[in-house]
Design a protein around this motif. Structure first.
Motif, PDB file in Angstrom:
ATOM      1  N   SER A 192       4.249   1.243  -1.207  1.00 48.60           N
ATOM      2  CA  SER A 192       3.711   1.974  -2.647  1.00 48.60           C
ATOM      3  C   SER A 192       4.082   1.247  -3.882  1.00 48.60           C
ATOM      4  N   SER A 212       3.255  -1.144  -7.214  1.00 48.04           N
ATOM      5  CA  SER A 212       2.283  -1.077  -8.409  1.00 48.04           C
ATOM      6  C   SER A 212       2.862  -2.101  -9.662  1.00 48.04           C
ATOM      7  N   CYS A 244       1.128   0.465  10.280  1.00 44.54           N
ATOM      8  CA  CYS A 244      -0.040   0.645   9.186  1.00 44.54           C
ATOM      9  C   CYS A 244      -1.190  -0.375   9.840  1.00 44.54           C
ATOM     10  N   ALA A 287       0.825  -1.221  -0.070  1.00 46.39           N
ATOM     11  CA  ALA A 287       0.013   0.008   0.057  1.00 46.39           C
ATOM     12  C   ALA A 287       0.862   1.357   0.301  1.00 46.39           C
TER      13      ALA A 287
END
Ligand code: AMP
Length: 548
Positions: A216, A218, A363, A211
């Protein structure tokens, strides 16, 4: 009333299935031991992981059996991660940098049934073969042409096994709580202890760490784990990069600055991860040879504290965002990552680097607290420090075979780290509880002092340990490796601390060494340093006893 949603077990095989279906051509690139760079897509990786699963069954591997690896980061190791766990067995990556006797202890303790080994670790395995009590077969992770001569009994060739099978195989629909992989903790005290991950904990860890506020990740990323797959599953990157369909680049055994920079350039790496020592090597290479890290956007640094000077150099000279991360084998491993929060948009440069020295905030999925010696909660005021305790979806609930006792009655896991937490929830590790220096009834953080020393332009690496002192109980000694050609003096170095810490924190002396001892996972081996310098006489000792 129960809801009416599908219940799909969180399985490691489903991560690879997704990548194979939606990112089938996205590459896994490996620097091989044999020499050339190897490339294939997620679709082929899945096909081979399935063929491997069939080959494992052929070797008599059953659900729950432990299958060990002694291997670098590469595509065959990747296939083992998914093939072994996918078929319901347990993938046990062993750290080949441990002492041979410790490797034998771990393999026997885990009761490994088969060991997969990179060709260059065959001599290591031969040296302990006589001590192994449960291993029935050895598979060398190479092709027929590169099979080494070996005295090991029951040896197979990886490519021969895999090529004999087809990929007509359905992953079993396992309970998501099934054990999927295991790692042994570094065992700085006593024997190493086994941490047994589940499919569920692994998938949740991968989802969470991909996330934005953590790594992060992708499908546009090119990810290079410069942390070995035998060090807490390369911090979960083989799973999280697969889950998002990122390109995955495996650097093999070459983790030196030059080799990593070459891959960053050639494979347009956008995110990499490694311990500070690895990044020291990268920065040193760039300083000497010039060049840059043009494609690299983010690097995750953890395992030991990220020095402020490293963040400044990576960000300001090379344009790379540093993600300071903290975790443990017992936490799969990610516990915290340091990224900004709402309201921090206007942070000054100084405030940002001050924050980045901290290990970060958790998190959702991990909770933490700091407690005093009586297990009472301490304030989150950036000043009070005490033992850090954690709990969460990817934190171990106990060790393999019930060993050790690091859990409270209410389920919190005691990390052995001493930390502060600030009002925004950012945690900072002050020390391992056994490394903290006790001077005159107060504590001195060895990590803070090391961070400052590393900031000196002439210092390559630094360690601070407590030396017995007749008056103060312990006083800090700075042990440093100077940059090549530097002749910086003790007095200059000690002067460098002035104004940066309280006067009584400044080390009493400096020792220059050619190199510092490291653990098998690249952390400073302070225990060994403490032994080496156990009789060391500090200049402040003389007469201190009498003056009281
Ligand atoms: P391991 O299980 O081998 O990964 O070791 C875990 C320990 O490494 C933690 O308990 C910390 O003491 C240390 N560690 C990990 N990350 C960091 C970090 N970013 N800063 C300081 N210490 C760290």
């Amino acid at each position: 009333m129960l809801g009416l949603m599908m219940r799909e077990p969180l399985l490691i095989s489903s991560i690879l299935d997704h990548a194979a279906r939606f990112h089938g051509a996205t590459e896994i690139v490996s620097r091989t031991l044999e020499g050339p760079i190897h490339r294939y897509g997620y679709a082929e990786a899945r096909s081979r992981a399935k063929r491997l699963a069939k080959a494992l069954a052929g070797l008599g591997v059953n659900t729950g059996d432990r299958v060990a690896t002694l291997a670098w980061n590469g595509y065959r190791h990747y296939e083992l991660y998914f093939g072994v766990s996918g078929m319901g067995a347990i993938c046990h990556a062993i750290n080949p940098r441990l002492f041979p006797g410790q490797i034998a202890y771990i393999a026997n303790h885990a009761e490994d049934s088969v060991i997969f080994v990179d060709a260059d670790f065959v001599p290591l395995l031969e040296s302990i073969a006589g001590e192994l009590t449960s291993v029935r077969a050895v598979v060398v992770m190479t092709d027929d042409a590169h099979m080494p001569e070996t005295s090991l009994p029951a040896v197979h060739c990886y490519e021969t096994l895999v090529s004999a099978e087809d990929d007509d195989y359905e992953w079993p629909l396992l309970d998501e709580e099934t054990a999927s992989s295991m790692c042994y903790s570094s065992g700085t005290t006593g024997n190493p202890k086994g941490v047994l991950y589940t499919h569920r904990s692994t998938v949740l860890h991968a989802l969470a760490t991909a996330a934005p506020d953590l790594m992060s990740l992708s499908a546009r990323d090119s990810v290079m784990p410069a942390v070995p797959m035998f060090h807490v599953n390369a911090w979960g990157l083989p799973y999280s990069a697969t889950l998002v369909g990122a390109k995955l680049v495996m650097p093999g055994r070459k983790l030196d600055g030059a080799s990593l920079c070459e891959l960053v350039d050639a494979e347009k790496i956008s995110l990499s991860a490694g311990v500070p020592t690895v990044w020291l090597g990268v920065l040193d290479h760039l300083e000497r040879n010039g060049g840059g890290l043009d494609s690299l956007q983010r690097c995750v640094i953890g395992g030991s504290a990220t020095p402020r000077a490293m963040s400044v150099a990576l960000e300001e000279k090379y344009g790379v965002q540093v993600l300071h991360a903290w975790g443990m084998t017992e936490m799969s491993p990610i516990g915290t990552v340091n990224t900004a929060k709402n309201g921090m948009e206007d942070e000054t440069r100084e405030a940002r680097y001050d924050r980045q020295v901290k290990q970060g905030r958790p998190c959702f999925g991990v909770d933490m607290k700091i407690v005093d010696d009586d297990n009472r909660d301490l304030e989150w005021d950036d000043a009070a420090f005490g033992e850090l305790k954690v709990r969460g979806h990817w934190v171990c609930s106990s060790y393999f075979k019930g060993e050790g006792d690091s859990h409270d009655a209410d389920g919190w896991f005691a990390t052995g780290d001493v930390s502060t937490i600030d009002a925004d929830g950012y945690m900072q590790v002050t020390d391992r509880s056994k490394d903290v220096i006790k001077s005159g009834g107060e504590w001195i953080s060895s990590i803070d002092l090391e961070n400052i020393a590393i900031g000196h332009p002439d210092i390559f690496e630094a360690a601070v340990i407590g030396i017995a002192h007749p008056k103060w109980d312990e006083r800090p000694l700075l042990v440093v490796v100077r940059n090549e050609g530097s002749s910086v003096s003790s007095a200059e170095l000690l002067g460098y601390f002035e104004g940066k810490v309280a006067k009584w924190w400044i080390p009493d002396d400096v020792v220059f060494v050619d190199d510092l001892p490291h653990t098998a996972t690249g952390k400073l081996l302070k225990m060994e340093l403490r032994e080496t310098f156990s009789g060391y006489e500090l200049p402040t000792t003389a007469g201190a006893g009498e003056s009281g």
